[in-house]
Design an enzyme around this catalytic site. Structure first.
Site, PDB file in Angstrom:
ATOM      1  N   GLY A   6      -3.180  -0.353   0.112  1.00 53.65           N
ATOM      2  CA  GLY A   6      -3.972  -0.822  -1.047  1.00 53.65           C
ATOM      3  C   GLY A   6      -3.068  -1.706  -1.843  1.00 53.65           C
ATOM      4  O   GLY A   6      -2.071  -1.960  -2.152  1.00 53.65           O
ATOM      5  N   HIS A  31      10.947   3.705   2.824  1.00 52.87           N
ATOM      6  CA  HIS A  31       9.373   4.380   2.942  1.00 52.87           C
ATOM      7  C   HIS A  31       9.528   5.811   3.619  1.00 52.87           C
ATOM      8  O   HIS A  31      10.198   5.952   4.569  1.00 52.87           O
ATOM      9  CB  HIS A  31       8.489   3.463   3.546  1.00 52.87           C
ATOM     10  CG  HIS A  31       6.873   3.814   3.469  1.00 52.87           C
ATOM     11  ND1 HIS A  31       6.603   5.025   4.016  1.00 52.87           N
ATOM     12  CD2 HIS A  31       5.923   3.314   2.563  1.00 52.87           C
ATOM     13  CE1 HIS A  31       5.341   5.123   3.626  1.00 52.87           C
ATOM     14  NE2 HIS A  31       4.854   3.917   2.833  1.00 52.87           N
ATOM     15  N   ARG A  91      -0.678  10.190   2.883  1.00 55.10           N
ATOM     16  CA  ARG A  91      -0.284  11.390   1.873  1.00 55.10           C
ATOM     17  C   ARG A  91      -1.530  11.330   0.866  1.00 55.10           C
ATOM     18  O   ARG A  91      -1.823  12.271   0.301  1.00 55.10           O
ATOM     19  CB  ARG A  91       0.850  11.154   1.489  1.00 55.10           C
ATOM     20  CG  ARG A  91       2.029  11.645   2.497  1.00 55.10           C
ATOM     21  CD  ARG A  91       3.405  11.412   2.407  1.00 55.10           C
ATOM     22  NE  ARG A  91       3.732  10.065   2.215  1.00 55.10           N
ATOM     23  CZ  ARG A  91       4.378   9.423   1.434  1.00 55.10           C
ATOM     24  NH1 ARG A  91       4.816  10.014   0.382  1.00 55.10           N
ATOM     25  NH2 ARG A  91       4.372   8.243   1.509  1.00 55.10           N
TER      26      ARG A  91
END
Lengths: 241, 660
Positions: free
Chosen positions: B50, B257, B273
């Site tokens: 996103g 990451h 998550r």
């Protein structure tokens, strides 16, 4: 378990930039590793056996659409093809239809760009957005439906699997028709069906499709190509009447 | 000799490069984009999760605004970011997302009424407001106070990139695919474009432009395992470095990451998550609450990656032939949610692991992911030392992320920086300084130099094999320039990379002798460039004797603002040298809107800067004097005046409606 097999990878090779080069099948043998994909196998071949082997990978995660090729004769994404799911003899060839760069590398980019310019695959609107203000609303279900069709990765598998395009080079293919279906669904695009008819209302467009539907069989994103083409054809028939 | 003239040359066809091209075109300039791959194949497409923008539409984003996004981003950066740049960014991000909405991105929308969500492993019911129905929704991501990450089901980057490339088609922007920039053309501290190689035919062309913009993404491929696409090799950074004039900023700032799959390193989005997935160890135990009781799995990425590594070092990892890993459990989200909002994750699990993530746990471990460092620019995107050279997106260090980037801030940065830098480039092109006054003789010299290098690689004697050098470099970066760093390993890394650099000056391309499409030749010249870039990372990390954000020194665990509130600047003045020149640029505490503080993770070990208490008191006084948030912000910083006029307007929200 397939671990430890010897793979025999038969690759159709040709470099159009080399004088006197001729298309031929070359076979490479390599030891299969656990979790090996064709991405790993081809890079191993390039690294250890033949550094001139040409192929395209970018994301190597099934997202970008770069690595479509004929895998045992069937168009598919090499990066997410596990060798363990294939026979020890694997045949690889470049996608047909597209301009050959060399070996397994083809120029899908210029084909897709041509299609995009021809079908004008962008939002057509007279409105200039005021980006300081709140966005226009959209029903959540509609946004999802548009995204469903927006998921195409322009890999070219549908073109390689298309019967029509073998006979009619100017056919826009499932990739093109799906784009029109996508923009038709999108209320932000102000084009009418009559305008879309000008783009696809002929044999190079939706009326050229022979409904063999190889496209739907090989689409790695499992886009609903069959229903979209059929729906679009019904809508365009209404305009053409 | 082939020369093409244009106004603006953009190198890189991802989101940042394309948005820059669209922007300068709108200002009436000609523009050519050079790209290694068709733009729609760029690594921007891989951003599943996103884009952060403080729209405040979703109920869990209620009350969000630029100021909160600003604070989250600065804290996330461990105060390494340029606060003026962050202020420009957070102000423009809502505009960027709204522009993309108008250009066709099918952003996921708010649906009024109750829906189920998983928060802290518990099912909760959230009720979205009727007045927000149909507006762009958001999900939770690490390190943010509000749910601010807007998304398109599971394919945010993909749908953004497609909309952007289609917009470029609409505007008739000239995009030249499968072209690689080989060297920047520059003279007297002024950049004039680049020598480009056609990767299909091998032809060299000089592109001469008033302004050149590098938007080539990050340098993840310096490591053997990375989430980055194969083309993210830091070549844009090498181009800048090899001018000897342009500088790279904070190259040691590299993010790992938490959740890439084992062994291949493909990313599973932070959305896993954010939407409620948890991390488990060899015993199936959820360990993150023990380390970070407040934010748990949704602590900042650098923090989660370190905690995971610590936990593995305690023997709690799951043994595998590829080394130890942990589990990402998203089974609790339910199949319907996974198949809609995390479908990309599901496809990756099926194709690369042969598992069903709705039923089974996903093997993950921290993996190289993002390059905070990059080509040093000012807030306008221009190199302070090489006029006419601009950079934006992940390739640049302008410097929005400092030492750690928040999830969802990268795709947001690509578009925002493209919007802003396009305007600043267009402004530059209207000044007399932008005129092209380079002679064709000089241009020819640059082309001939590249031609000579290629021929030396092809026709050289029995030199080094570039594949061997590349693999050695990747392994050094993997083993010694990773999540936890120390002087001994970094020193070894620097020495070994220096040795590789010496060897790379004598590479021969064996067997494959074509000067046209030739992957071995490409590997050869890129390896020469990559080793230099790797040295700027390793050497910068060795010199920085503190821990800040993603740069974690075991031998210097404290963040040391007293000595290290500075930006590392690397350059390569002499092609024969084997280490970069390094200097430092201080960050000015007295101009910060948010003076340095504690991020709220682990123990506070900060050694503070002497100016911090003074500035903190000033900021408190200013805050107390202004109740209106806009007036307060203006009193704290004049950054917004630097925005292009067209982007200076306020952003409308449900809670901050404009008069109609």
């Amino acid at each position: 378990m397939s671990e430890g097999r010897t793979l025999h990878v038969h690759i159709l090779r040709f470099d159009p930039h080399l004088k006197d080069d001729k298309p031929r099948i070359e076979t490479f043998e390599l030891r299969e590793a656990p979790g090996m994909t064709l991405y790993i196998a081809l890079n191993d071949i390039r690294k250890y056996l033949d550094n001139s082997l040409k192929f395209d990978f970018v994301c190597r995660a099934g997202i970008c659409g770069s690595c479509a090729m004929l895998i045992n004769g069937r168009p598919g994404l090499a990066c997410r093809t596990l060798t363990s799911k294939l026979d020890a003899h694997i045949s690889l060839a470049p996608l047909p239809v597209f301009e050959l760069i060399g070996d397994l590398s083809v120029h899908t980019g210029n084909w897709m760009r041509g299609m995009s310019e021809r079908l004008e695959t962008w939002i057509h609107t007279q409105k200039a957005p005021d980006i300081d203000r709140m966005e226009e609303r959209m029903e959540p279900e509609l946004a999802e439906a548009i995204y469903e069709l927006d998921r195409c990765i322009e890999c070219g598998c549908c073109i390689a699997g298309c019967g029509t395009i073998q006979m009619r080079e100017s056919f826009v293919g499932a990739v093109g028709l799906n784009k029109i279906a996508r923009y038709r669904l999108d209320p932000r695009d102000e084009r009418s069906d009559a305008q879309l008819y000008q783009l696809i209302g002929d044999e190079d467009g939706v009326f050229g499709c022979m409904s063999l539907l190889g496209c739907a069989d090989v689409c790695p994103k499992e886009l609903p190509l069959q229903s979209q083409i059929a729906y679009l054809r019904r809508k365009m028939v209404q305009i053409g009447k | 000799m082939k020369i093409t003239y244009t106004d603006v040359l953009v190198i890189g066809g991802g989101l940042a490069g394309l948005r820059t091209a669209v922007g300068v075109r709108e200002r009436g300039l000609d523009c050519i984009v050079l790209t290694l791959v068709p733009p729609k194949r760029s690594h921007s497409a891989a951003a599943q999760g996103g884009m952060q923008a403080s729209l405040a539409n979703a109920i869990m984003g209620e009350g969000d605004n630029e100021d909160i996004h600003f604070e989250d981003t600065i804290k996330g950066s461990d105060w390494g970011a340029d606060q003026e740049v962050v202020r420009l960014f957070v102000h423009t991000a809502p505009k960027a997302i709204r522009e993309l909405a108008a250009w066709g991105v099918p952003w996921s929308r708010v649906k009024a009424g109750a829906h189920q969500a998983i928060i802290n492993a518990q099912k909760v019911t959230l009720t979205e407001r009727a007045e927000a129905h149909g507006l762009i929704t958001a999900r939770d991501f690490g390190g943010t106070k509000k749910w601010r990450t807007c998304f398109t089901s599971d394919g945010t980057g993909h749908s953004m990139l497609y909309a952007m490339d289609n917009k470029a088609h609409e505007r008739g922007i000239e995009i030249r695919e499968r072209r690689e920039a080989m060297a920047l053309i520059h003279e007297n501290g002024r950049c004039y474009g680049a020598v480009s190689r056609n990767l299909m035919s091998g032809e060299l062309t000089a592109y001469i432009a008033k302004a050149t913009c590098i938007a080539t993404g990050g340098y993840g491929r310096l490591w053997s395992v990375t989430t980055n696409a194969t083309i993210c090799q830091g070549i844009g950074h090498a181009l800048a470095l090899e001018t000897g004039v342009a500088e790279l900023g904070n190259m040691e700032a590299v993010q790992f990451h938490p959740t890439a799959i084992v062994p291949v390193g493909i990313l599973t989005t932070e959305g896993c998550r954010g939407d409620g997935g948890v991390l488990r160890d060899v015993d199936g135990y959820r360990f993150m609450p023990d380390y970070e009781p407040e934010k748990k799995e949704l602590a900042s990425r650098d923090v989660v990656s370190r905690r995971m590594t610590e936990h593995i070092r305690k023997g709690k990892g799951v043994k595998s032939r590829y080394g130890d890993h942990l589990w990402l459990d998203i089974t609790l989200l339910g199949r319907a949610h996974i198949e809609k909002n995390l479908r990309e994750v599901k496809e990756i699990c099926e194709s690369f692991l042969g598992i069903d993530p709705a039923k089974e746990w996903i093997p993950v471990r921290p993996t190289q992911h993002y390059s905070m460092g990059g080509i040093k620019t000012d807030y306008r995107g221009e190199s302070p030392t090489l006029r006419g050279l601009f950079s934006c997106g992940e390739a640049a260090c302008w410097d929005m992320h400092g030492f750690n980037r928040l999830g969802g801030n990268s795709v947001a940065e690509t578009v925002v920086s493209g919007m802003l830098v396009a305007e600043y480039i267009a402004d530059f092109c209207q000044t007399p300084q932008s005129h092209i006054d380079i002679s064709t003789a000089t241009i020819e010299r640059f082309i001939n130099a590249e031609q000579a290098k290629l021929e030396a690689l092809i026709h050289g004697g029995s030199g080094e094999d570039s594949f061997v050098l590349r693999e050695a470099m990747e392994q050094i970066m993997m083993d010694k320039v990773g999540i936890f760093r120390n002087a001994k390993e970094l020193q070894e890394a620097v020495e070994q990379l220096q040795e590789l650099l010496r060897r790379s000056r004598n590479i021969t391309v064996y067997r494959s002798k074509s000067l046209a499409a030739n992957p071995a030749l490409v590997n050869a010249y890129r390896t020469q460039k990559m080793i230099k870039v790797a040295l700027t990372v390793a050497y910068g990390a060795l010199l920085r004797t503190e821990s800040r954000g993603a740069h974690a020194r075991e031998d210097y665990p404290e963040r040391n603002d007293h000595d290290w509130l500075v930006r590392t600047l690397s350059s390569w003045s002499d092609p024969e040298q084997s280490l970069p020149d390094v200097r430092y640029e201080p960050l000015d505490v007295m101009r910060m809107e948010l003076p340095p503080g504690w991020r709220g993770y682990g123990k506070d070990l900060t050694i503070h800067h002497p100016d911090t208490p003074t500035r903190a008191a000033e900021v408190e006084a200013i805050k107390a004097a202004h109740s209106d948030r806009f007036a307060r912000q203006k009193a704290l910083s004049a950054a917004l005046e630097k925005l292009p006029k067209k982007y200076q307007g306020r952003n409308e929200r449900l809670s901050e409606r404009f008069e109609s």
